[in-house]
Design a protein around this motif. Structure first.
Motif, PDB file in Angstrom:
ATOM      1  N   ALA A 194     -21.498  11.186   0.839  1.00 25.24           N
ATOM      2  CA  ALA A 194     -21.373   9.728   0.856  1.00 25.24           C
ATOM      3  C   ALA A 194     -20.737   9.268   2.159  1.00 25.24           C
ATOM      4  O   ALA A 194     -21.110   8.227   2.718  1.00 25.24           O
ATOM      5  CB  ALA A 194     -20.542   9.267  -0.338  1.00 25.24           C
ATOM      6  N   ALA A 195     -19.779  10.056   2.658  1.00 27.44           N
ATOM      7  CA  ALA A 195     -19.104   9.713   3.907  1.00 27.44           C
ATOM      8  C   ALA A 195     -20.064   9.746   5.096  1.00 27.44           C
ATOM      9  O   ALA A 195     -19.824   9.106   6.121  1.00 27.44           O
ATOM     10  CB  ALA A 195     -17.933  10.662   4.146  1.00 27.44           C
ATOM     11  N   ARG A 196     -21.143  10.482   4.940  1.00 32.21           N
ATOM     12  CA  ARG A 196     -22.154  10.532   6.010  1.00 32.21           C
ATOM     13  C   ARG A 196     -23.119   9.355   5.931  1.00 32.21           C
ATOM     14  O   ARG A 196     -24.050   9.245   6.730  1.00 32.21           O
ATOM     15  CB  ARG A 196     -22.942  11.832   5.925  1.00 32.21           C
ATOM     16  N   GLY A 197     -22.912   8.492   4.936  1.00 33.66           N
ATOM     17  CA  GLY A 197     -23.760   7.321   4.803  1.00 33.66           C
ATOM     18  C   GLY A 197     -24.946   7.503   3.880  1.00 33.66           C
ATOM     19  O   GLY A 197     -25.846   6.644   3.845  1.00 33.66           O
ATOM     20  N   ASN A 198     -24.963   8.595   3.129  1.00 34.31           N
ATOM     21  CA  ASN A 198     -26.091   8.848   2.231  1.00 34.31           C
ATOM     22  C   ASN A 198     -25.911   8.136   0.898  1.00 34.31           C
ATOM     23  O   ASN A 198     -24.799   8.080   0.353  1.00 34.31           O
ATOM     24  CB  ASN A 198     -26.231  10.353   1.964  1.00 34.31           C
ATOM     25  N   PHE A 216     -21.566  10.044 -11.170  1.00 32.63           N
ATOM     26  CA  PHE A 216     -20.550  10.569 -12.085  1.00 32.63           C
ATOM     27  C   PHE A 216     -19.458  11.311 -11.324  1.00 32.63           C
ATOM     28  O   PHE A 216     -18.260  11.091 -11.552  1.00 32.63           O
ATOM     29  CB  PHE A 216     -21.216  11.491 -13.106  1.00 32.63           C
ATOM     30  N   HIS A 217     -19.860  12.186 -10.406  1.00 33.39           N
ATOM     31  CA  HIS A 217     -18.876  12.956  -9.631  1.00 33.39           C
ATOM     32  C   HIS A 217     -18.070  12.051  -8.699  1.00 33.39           C
ATOM     33  O   HIS A 217     -16.855  12.255  -8.518  1.00 33.39           O
ATOM     34  CB  HIS A 217     -19.578  14.048  -8.829  1.00 33.39           C
ATOM     35  N   LEU A 218     -18.711  11.039  -8.122  1.00 32.47           N
ATOM     36  CA  LEU A 218     -17.998  10.116  -7.244  1.00 32.47           C
ATOM     37  C   LEU A 218     -16.987   9.284  -8.034  1.00 32.47           C
ATOM     38  O   LEU A 218     -15.873   9.027  -7.555  1.00 32.47           O
ATOM     39  CB  LEU A 218     -18.985   9.206  -6.516  1.00 32.47           C
ATOM     40  N   ASP A 219     -17.362   8.882  -9.240  1.00 33.46           N
ATOM     41  CA  ASP A 219     -16.429   8.130 -10.088  1.00 33.46           C
ATOM     42  C   ASP A 219     -15.208   8.984 -10.439  1.00 33.46           C
ATOM     43  O   ASP A 219     -14.075   8.497 -10.430  1.00 33.46           O
ATOM     44  CB  ASP A 219     -17.131   7.666 -11.370  1.00 33.46           C
ATOM     45  N   ASN A 220     -15.465  10.259 -10.751  1.00 32.81           N
ATOM     46  CA  ASN A 220     -14.350  11.161 -11.062  1.00 32.81           C
ATOM     47  C   ASN A 220     -13.428  11.327  -9.855  1.00 32.81           C
ATOM     48  O   ASN A 220     -12.199  11.363  -9.993  1.00 32.81           O
ATOM     49  CB  ASN A 220     -14.884  12.530 -11.496  1.00 32.81           C
ATOM     50  N   ALA A 221     -14.039  11.437  -8.664  1.00 34.94           N
ATOM     51  CA  ALA A 221     -13.238  11.581  -7.443  1.00 34.94           C
ATOM     52  C   ALA A 221     -12.370  10.347  -7.219  1.00 34.94           C
ATOM     53  O   ALA A 221     -11.182  10.461  -6.879  1.00 34.94           O
ATOM     54  CB  ALA A 221     -14.149  11.827  -6.245  1.00 34.94           C
ATOM     55  N   LYS A 223     -11.256   8.235  -9.474  1.00 30.74           N
ATOM     56  CA  LYS A 223     -10.183   8.205 -10.477  1.00 30.74           C
ATOM     57  C   LYS A 223      -9.054   9.150 -10.099  1.00 30.74           C
ATOM     58  O   LYS A 223      -7.870   8.809 -10.207  1.00 30.74           O
ATOM     59  CB  LYS A 223     -10.750   8.573 -11.839  1.00 30.74           C
ATOM     60  N   LYS A 224      -9.411  10.355  -9.663  1.00 30.95           N
ATOM     61  CA  LYS A 224      -8.393  11.330  -9.281  1.00 30.95           C
ATOM     62  C   LYS A 224      -7.573  10.848  -8.087  1.00 30.95           C
ATOM     63  O   LYS A 224      -6.362  11.090  -8.001  1.00 30.95           O
ATOM     64  CB  LYS A 224      -9.046  12.675  -8.946  1.00 30.95           C
ATOM     65  N   LEU A 225      -8.253  10.181  -7.156  1.00 35.38           N
ATOM     66  CA  LEU A 225      -7.584   9.727  -5.939  1.00 35.38           C
ATOM     67  C   LEU A 225      -6.854   8.398  -6.136  1.00 35.38           C
ATOM     68  O   LEU A 225      -6.138   7.947  -5.243  1.00 35.38           O
ATOM     69  CB  LEU A 225      -8.604   9.598  -4.797  1.00 35.38           C
ATOM     70  N   GLY A 226      -7.073   7.759  -7.279  1.00 35.65           N
ATOM     71  CA  GLY A 226      -6.379   6.506  -7.577  1.00 35.65           C
ATOM     72  C   GLY A 226      -6.878   5.330  -6.770  1.00 35.65           C
ATOM     73  O   GLY A 226      -6.100   4.423  -6.429  1.00 35.65           O
ATOM     74  N   VAL A 227      -8.181   5.330  -6.444  1.00 35.42           N
ATOM     75  CA  VAL A 227      -8.768   4.216  -5.690  1.00 35.42           C
ATOM     76  C   VAL A 227      -9.878   3.576  -6.507  1.00 35.42           C
ATOM     77  O   VAL A 227     -10.402   4.172  -7.455  1.00 35.42           O
ATOM     78  CB  VAL A 227      -9.312   4.686  -4.325  1.00 35.42           C
ATOM     79  N   ARG A 228     -10.249   2.375  -6.125  1.00 34.90           N
ATOM     80  CA  ARG A 228     -11.252   1.630  -6.900  1.00 34.90           C
ATOM     81  C   ARG A 228     -12.641   1.705  -6.292  1.00 34.90           C
ATOM     82  O   ARG A 228     -13.645   1.580  -6.995  1.00 34.90           O
ATOM     83  CB  ARG A 228     -10.819   0.160  -7.019  1.00 34.90           C
ATOM     84  N   THR A 229     -12.712   1.884  -4.969  1.00 34.62           N
ATOM     85  CA  THR A 229     -14.016   1.858  -4.321  1.00 34.62           C
ATOM     86  C   THR A 229     -14.330   3.180  -3.620  1.00 34.62           C
ATOM     87  O   THR A 229     -13.422   3.951  -3.279  1.00 34.62           O
ATOM     88  CB  THR A 229     -14.091   0.731  -3.269  1.00 34.62           C
ATOM     89  N   GLN A 230     -15.605   3.356  -3.401  1.00 40.12           N
ATOM     90  CA  GLN A 230     -16.054   4.562  -2.705  1.00 40.12           C
ATOM     91  C   GLN A 230     -15.566   4.579  -1.263  1.00 40.12           C
ATOM     92  O   GLN A 230     -15.188   5.634  -0.739  1.00 40.12           O
ATOM     93  CB  GLN A 230     -17.584   4.622  -2.754  1.00 40.12           C
ATOM     94  N   ASN A 231     -15.548   3.412  -0.632  1.00 37.51           N
ATOM     95  CA  ASN A 231     -15.085   3.344   0.756  1.00 37.51           C
ATOM     96  C   ASN A 231     -13.618   3.734   0.880  1.00 37.51           C
ATOM     97  O   ASN A 231     -13.195   4.340   1.876  1.00 37.51           O
ATOM     98  CB  ASN A 231     -15.296   1.933   1.320  1.00 37.51           C
TER      99      ASN A 231
END
Length: 245
Positions: A194-198, A216-221, A223-231
């Motif tokens: 995702a960080a590569r823009g995909n 699903f995996h991005l949502d879990n990440a 939650k673990k990191l305590g952030v709301r957005t992918q960015n």
């Protein structure tokens, strides 16, 4: 023993390009080595930090690899100690250390022999970033066919080892922590892509899984990191100095 080394190598590279986890990489090397009558192999990559753990990808008996890692044998293994200095491939056996071998090192060799690992050809790897690894092709004894293959294809095996190391380093990050939080391999992998823009669709095609599984995996990440957005998650990844290339 195959005589079509170019085909073996081309197939090997194709398998590496399609590999996404340790099992894929293990099977790719095992298949290529097997076609050269080299039955057992091990890739050991040493950690960059003293507190880190080595990565071992191998088709050795699982009981032995588990025993090796649990006892931190990479710190006293004469084969790995020699490989740390880089240089040319070298053959080894139970007399590698000669009279200088310590009782602990002799015990290591004796334990390995119980799993039919008695001699081999080891290819040291020191890459441009100073990362140290080694690829070993092992046997239960120095049979003529093993020695003949190791000598005949030494340069090709060096190239295979270098390609294997490069692909593993690029596709399987050794440290999957972000902001001090440990992510699963899939969570970390999806976040890197995702960080590569995909998009989730593109990442899904790359990893061979469905876009909703990526989400699903991005949502879990997140939650673990305590952030709301992918960015925000990507920003944390970048702040760690983690490579997204």
């Amino acid at each position: 023993m195959t005589r079509d080394m170019p085909l073996v190598f081309e197939t090997f590279l194709e398998r590496l390009s399609q590999s996404i986890d340790e099992t894929d990489f293990r099977d790719a090397m095992a298949e290529a080595a097997g076609r050269l009558d080299l039955i057992s192999f091990a890739y050991l990559s040493l950690p960059a930090r003293p507190s880190g753990k080595p990565r071992l990808i191998s088709n050795y008996p699982p009981r032995w690899t588990r025993q090796y890692l649990e006892n931190q044998y990479e710190k006293l293994d004469p084969v790995i100690l020699r490989a740390r200095n880089g240089g040319c491939p070298f053959h080894w056996g139970s007399n590698l250390g000669g009279d200088k071998m310590s009782p602990a090192q002799q015990q290591l060799f004796d334990e390995a022999a119980q799993f039919s690992i008695c001699c081999g050809l080891t290819i040291p790897i020191v890459d441009l970033r100073g990362r140290i690894a080694a690829v070993t092709f092992a046997a239960d004894e120095p049979r003529p066919v093993f020695l003949r293959v190791a000598e005949r294809y030494e340069q090709a095996l060096q190239l295979m080892a270098a390609c294997f190391h490069r692909c593993v380093r690029r596709k399987l990050p050794s440290d999957r922590t972000v902001d001090g939080i440990s992510l699963t391999s899939r969570e970390y992998e999806c976040l890197r892509w995702a960080a590569r823009g995909n998009s989730a669709w593109v990442t899904g095609r790359i990893l061979g899984i469905k876009p909703r599984t990526i989400a699903f995996h991005l949502d879990n990440a997140k939650k673990k990191l305590g952030v709301r957005t992918q960015n925000q998650a990507i920003a944390l990844l970048g702040s760690e100095g983690s490579s997204i290339l």
